[in-house]
Design a protein around this motif. Structure first.
Motif, mmCIF file in Angstrom:
data_model
loop_
_atom_site.group_PDB
_atom_site.id
_atom_site.type_symbol
_atom_site.label_atom_id
_atom_site.label_comp_id
_atom_site.label_asym_id
_atom_site.label_seq_id
_atom_site.Cartn_x
_atom_site.Cartn_y
_atom_site.Cartn_z
ATOM 1 N N HIS A 1 0.839 -1.192 0.000
ATOM 2 C CA HIS A 1 0.000 0.000 0.000
ATOM 3 C C HIS A 1 0.877 1.246 0.000
ATOM 4 C CE1 HIS A 1 0.820 -0.927 4.262
ATOM 5 N NE2 HIS A 1 0.893 0.385 4.397
ATOM 6 N N ALA A 2 0.267 2.366 -0.312
ATOM 7 C CA ALA A 2 0.966 3.647 -0.247
ATOM 8 C C ALA A 2 1.081 4.080 1.205
ATOM 9 C CB ALA A 2 0.209 4.710 -1.049
ATOM 10 N N LEU A 3 2.234 4.636 1.570
ATOM 11 C CA LEU A 3 2.481 5.078 2.941
ATOM 12 C C LEU A 3 3.009 6.506 2.924
ATOM 13 C CD1 LEU A 3 2.691 4.279 5.996
ATOM 14 C CD2 LEU A 3 5.108 3.779 5.513
ATOM 15 N N PRO A 4 2.305 7.464 3.559
ATOM 16 C CA PRO A 4 2.845 8.821 3.653
ATOM 17 C C PRO A 4 4.042 8.871 4.594
ATOM 18 C CG PRO A 4 0.798 8.634 4.899
ATOM 19 C CD PRO A 4 0.969 7.335 4.170
ATOM 20 N N CYS A 5 5.071 9.577 4.193
ATOM 21 C CA CYS A 5 6.291 9.704 4.989
ATOM 22 C C CYS A 5 6.566 11.183 5.241
ATOM 23 C CB CYS A 5 7.470 9.070 4.263
ATOM 24 S SG CYS A 5 7.307 7.294 3.998
ATOM 25 N N MET A 6 6.719 11.545 6.490
ATOM 26 C CA MET A 6 6.851 12.937 6.923
ATOM 27 C C MET A 6 8.320 13.304 7.121
ATOM 28 S SD MET A 6 5.098 14.656 10.295
ATOM 29 C CE MET A 6 3.470 14.708 9.551
ATOM 30 N N THR A 7 8.725 14.436 6.549
ATOM 31 C CA THR A 7 10.087 14.947 6.716
ATOM 32 C C THR A 7 10.036 16.243 7.516
ATOM 33 O OG1 THR A 7 10.692 14.043 4.547
ATOM 34 C CG2 THR A 7 12.186 15.660 5.532
ATOM 35 N N PRO A 8 10.523 16.255 8.772
ATOM 36 C CA PRO A 8 10.512 17.482 9.585
ATOM 37 C C PRO A 8 11.488 18.518 9.035
ATOM 38 C CG PRO A 8 10.804 15.509 10.938
ATOM 39 C CD PRO A 8 11.026 15.100 9.518
ATOM 40 N N CYS A 9 11.094 19.783 9.103
ATOM 41 C CA CYS A 9 11.935 20.887 8.638
ATOM 42 C C CYS A 9 12.102 21.887 9.788
ATOM 43 C CB CYS A 9 11.302 21.600 7.443
ATOM 44 S SG CYS A 9 10.948 20.502 6.045
ATOM 45 N N PHE A 10 13.346 22.224 10.128
ATOM 46 C CA PHE A 10 13.611 23.076 11.280
ATOM 47 C C PHE A 10 14.144 24.459 10.907
ATOM 48 C CE2 PHE A 10 13.398 18.876 13.092
ATOM 49 C CZ PHE A 10 12.688 19.094 14.260
ATOM 50 N N ASP A 11 14.173 24.763 9.627
ATOM 51 C CA ASP A 11 14.373 26.145 9.182
ATOM 52 C C ASP A 11 13.693 26.291 7.830
ATOM 53 O OD1 ASP A 11 16.280 25.541 6.992
ATOM 54 O OD2 ASP A 11 17.681 25.092 8.613
ATOM 55 N N TRP A 12 13.501 27.537 7.393
ATOM 56 C CA TRP A 12 12.722 27.769 6.179
ATOM 57 C C TRP A 12 13.457 27.315 4.927
ATOM 58 C CZ3 TRP A 12 7.906 28.023 6.881
ATOM 59 C CH2 TRP A 12 7.384 28.620 8.022
ATOM 60 N N PHE A 13 14.784 27.279 4.984
ATOM 61 C CA PHE A 13 15.522 26.754 3.838
ATOM 62 C C PHE A 13 15.188 25.280 3.625
ATOM 63 C CE2 PHE A 13 19.155 24.313 2.281
ATOM 64 C CZ PHE A 13 19.323 24.886 1.033
ATOM 65 N N GLU A 14 15.120 24.510 4.721
ATOM 66 C CA GLU A 14 14.757 23.096 4.602
ATOM 67 C C GLU A 14 13.355 22.935 4.046
ATOM 68 O OE1 GLU A 14 15.260 21.210 8.381
ATOM 69 O OE2 GLU A 14 17.402 20.832 8.048
ATOM 70 N N VAL A 15 12.434 23.789 4.454
ATOM 71 C CA VAL A 15 11.069 23.725 3.931
ATOM 72 C C VAL A 15 11.078 23.878 2.410
ATOM 73 C CG1 VAL A 15 8.827 24.874 3.866
ATOM 74 C CG2 VAL A 15 9.988 24.554 6.052
ATOM 75 N N VAL A 16 11.765 24.917 1.928
ATOM 76 C CA VAL A 16 11.813 25.179 0.487
ATOM 77 C C VAL A 16 12.545 24.049 -0.236
ATOM 78 C CG1 VAL A 16 12.673 26.738 -1.293
ATOM 79 C CG2 VAL A 16 11.675 27.665 0.800
ATOM 80 N N TYR A 17 13.663 23.603 0.358
ATOM 81 C CA TYR A 17 14.494 22.577 -0.277
ATOM 82 C C TYR A 17 13.724 21.272 -0.451
ATOM 83 C CZ TYR A 17 18.434 19.366 -0.972
ATOM 84 O OH TYR A 17 19.282 18.416 -1.460
ATOM 85 N N TYR A 18 13.124 20.776 0.631
ATOM 86 C CA TYR A 18 12.414 19.501 0.555
ATOM 87 C C TYR A 18 11.120 19.619 -0.244
ATOM 88 C CZ TYR A 18 15.696 17.755 4.025
ATOM 89 O OH TYR A 18 16.846 17.370 4.671
ATOM 90 N N TRP A 19 10.429 20.747 -0.117
ATOM 91 C CA TRP A 19 9.180 20.925 -0.881
ATOM 92 C C TRP A 19 9.484 20.936 -2.373
ATOM 93 C CZ3 TRP A 19 7.370 24.531 -4.361
ATOM 94 C CH2 TRP A 19 6.004 24.457 -4.658
ATOM 95 N N ALA A 20 10.507 21.698 -2.781
ATOM 96 C CA ALA A 20 10.849 21.784 -4.206
ATOM 97 C C ALA A 20 11.334 20.433 -4.724
ATOM 98 C CB ALA A 20 11.927 22.846 -4.426
ATOM 99 N N GLY A 21 12.160 19.739 -3.935
ATOM 100 C CA GLY A 21 12.675 18.445 -4.359
ATOM 101 C C GLY A 21 11.586 17.414 -4.529
ATOM 102 N N LEU A 22 10.638 17.399 -3.602
ATOM 103 C CA LEU A 22 9.577 16.396 -3.675
ATOM 104 C C LEU A 22 8.534 16.752 -4.725
ATOM 105 C CD1 LEU A 22 9.291 15.613 0.127
ATOM 106 C CD2 LEU A 22 10.129 14.092 -1.670
ATOM 107 N N LYS A 23 8.375 18.026 -5.022
ATOM 108 C CA LYS A 23 7.505 18.400 -6.138
ATOM 109 C C LYS A 23 8.123 17.961 -7.465
ATOM 110 C CE LYS A 23 3.891 19.977 -4.235
ATOM 111 N NZ LYS A 23 2.619 19.215 -4.411
ATOM 112 N N MET A 24 9.440 18.053 -7.556
ATOM 113 C CA MET A 24 10.128 17.548 -8.736
ATOM 114 C C MET A 24 9.942 16.028 -8.835
ATOM 115 S SD MET A 24 14.165 17.868 -9.783
ATOM 116 C CE MET A 24 14.076 19.655 -9.657
ATOM 117 N N TYR A 25 9.974 15.376 -7.697
ATOM 118 C CA TYR A 25 9.747 13.926 -7.641
ATOM 119 C C TYR A 25 8.346 13.585 -8.133
ATOM 120 C CZ TYR A 25 9.900 9.240 -5.460
ATOM 121 O OH TYR A 25 9.896 7.896 -5.214
#
Length: 392
Positions: free
Chosen positions: A161-185
């Motif tokens: 089955h599909a499983l959601p996986c959560m990536t914690p972000c502790f600064d705004w650079f991480e938010v942008v970095y992981y969001w942009a990377g996973l949108k590319m994914y």
């Protein structure tokens, strides 16, 4: 208290799709790969899967089929090893119309194939390498992993089955970095996408994952990015492969150990194996045109049975998972620790009413029953503890 299991890591094989039918876990009729057309063997298997009166042959019948292979009438292929790779090879070969035998000295999935992280990984880590290294080979790995993941989940909803996986972000650079990377994914996945990734605020994240800490060492949670990967029951998928191969006509025998290889006196070529049934102690010869070594971490041991002075090919590493109570992760949501002290990713995932966390990666020696080291267990505990409100 936590318990830990150590396993050999030699690479995760692709697993074919399965469905439940007639009391067995069997491959779906959609099992033909893109490079293999249909054929009598495949058509026959499709009919058997949907016939409730057809069952997998007994162990005695499987053993008789192996014994029935002779020097004058050998099998086309004899597979040594009943893990995911060995059973996948047997199934692929028998559905191409070949005469196939398989022997496994323990039980199916008794080794690495039952001790994975339970993920059907879509290759998001390879995408990061592909972008930063401009490596098209890594991108091809992502495409292949996504295709395999989607096929398995679509055809085996009772095991995957599909499983959601959560990536914690502790600064705004991480938010942008992981969001942009996973949108590319998401974009790369295209039609193979499970669900769109998305950003969740700090409050939303804590509601979804109640044990997630809002504050760590000199840092505050800025939110999380959630993407979807696949989760599977790895050992049952392995048994599904074995059962389906047997139903398709392969002679598949567990608790059957290769004790030596048979060689042609003139050429020295391997033409079969001497096999011992570890349940009865009986030994017999199984002849084959080709012998496939799918013994996982023990591949070199099998090779040395043919020739003593062969150079080792296997460089084994071990990984450890710890098993925690269920309250460390909510049902249906995983957590990713994206940065550990050695640069690896650690997962914390719900599994069968518990939480599994791992994994490590360390060089090791090969033993039949590997045991975890305390420093490996502590590594995982240290990696996840800063992310949790409930301390371990």
């Amino acid at each position: 208290m936590s318990s830990a299991r150590r396993f050999w890591r030699l690479g995760a094989p692709a697993v074919s799709a399965v469905v439940a039918s007639g009391g067995y876990l069997l491959l779906s009729p959609n099992l033909a790969s893109s490079d293999r057309g249909g054929g009598p063997a495949l058509d026959s298997l499709k009919l058997k899967i949907h016939d409730p009166g057809v069952s997998v042959p007994s162990r005695a019948a499987q053993e008789s089929a192996l014994i029935g292979s002779t020097a004058s009438n050998p099998l086309d292929i004899l597979v040594v090893g009943g893990g995911a790779t060995g059973c996948g090879v047997a199934l692929d070969a028998v559905t191409r119309g070949l005469r196939v035998g398989l022997v496994e000295r323990e039980d199916f999935a008794s080794g690495t194939s039952s001790r994975s992280t339970k993920l059907i990984h879509g290759g998001v880590r390879y995408l990061e390498k592909a972008v930063f290294n401009l490596d098209y080979g890594q991108l091809k790995l992502v495409f292949h992993a996504l295709e395999e993941r989607k096929q398995v989940i679509d055809n085996a909803p009772h095991l995957c089955h599909a499983l959601p996986c959560m990536t914690p972000c502790f600064d705004w650079f991480e938010v942008v970095y992981y969001w942009a990377g996973l949108k590319m994914y998401d974009l790369v996945a295209g039609a193979r996408l499970l669900h769109l990734s998305r950003y969740y605020s700090t409050q939303e994240s804590v509601e979804l994952f109640p044990t997630l800490a809002k504050n760590g060492k000199d840092r505050s949670l800025r939110g999380t990015v959630v993407y979807y990967d696949g989760q599977m029951n790895d050992s049952r998928l392995n048994v599904a492969l074995a059962c389906t191969a047997a139903l398709a006509g392969a002679a598949v025998l567990n608790h059957a150990e290769v004790v030596s290889f048979l060689k042609d006196e003139a050429s020295g070529r391997v033409i079969g194996a001497r096999v011992r049934d570890n349940l009865s102690g009986k030994e017999f010869d199984a002849y084959a045109k080709v012998v496939v070594n799918a013994a996982g971490p023990f591949c070199d041991s099998v090779r040395k049975m043919v020739k003593d002075d062969v150079q080792p090919m296997i460089c084994p590493s071990s990984g450890v998972h710890i098993v925690l109570p269920d309250y460390y992760s909510p049902e249906g949501m995983g957590l990713i620790v994206p940065k550990t002290k050695d640069g690896r990713v650690v997962f914390m995932l719900p599994w069968l009413g518990r939480t599994i966390a791992g994994t490590t990666d360390s060089n090791t020696s090969i033993t039949p029953l590997p045991e975890p080291h305390e420093d490996e267990i502590q590594f995982i505990l240290d990696a996840i503890s800063d992310y949790l409100v409930v301390k371990i």
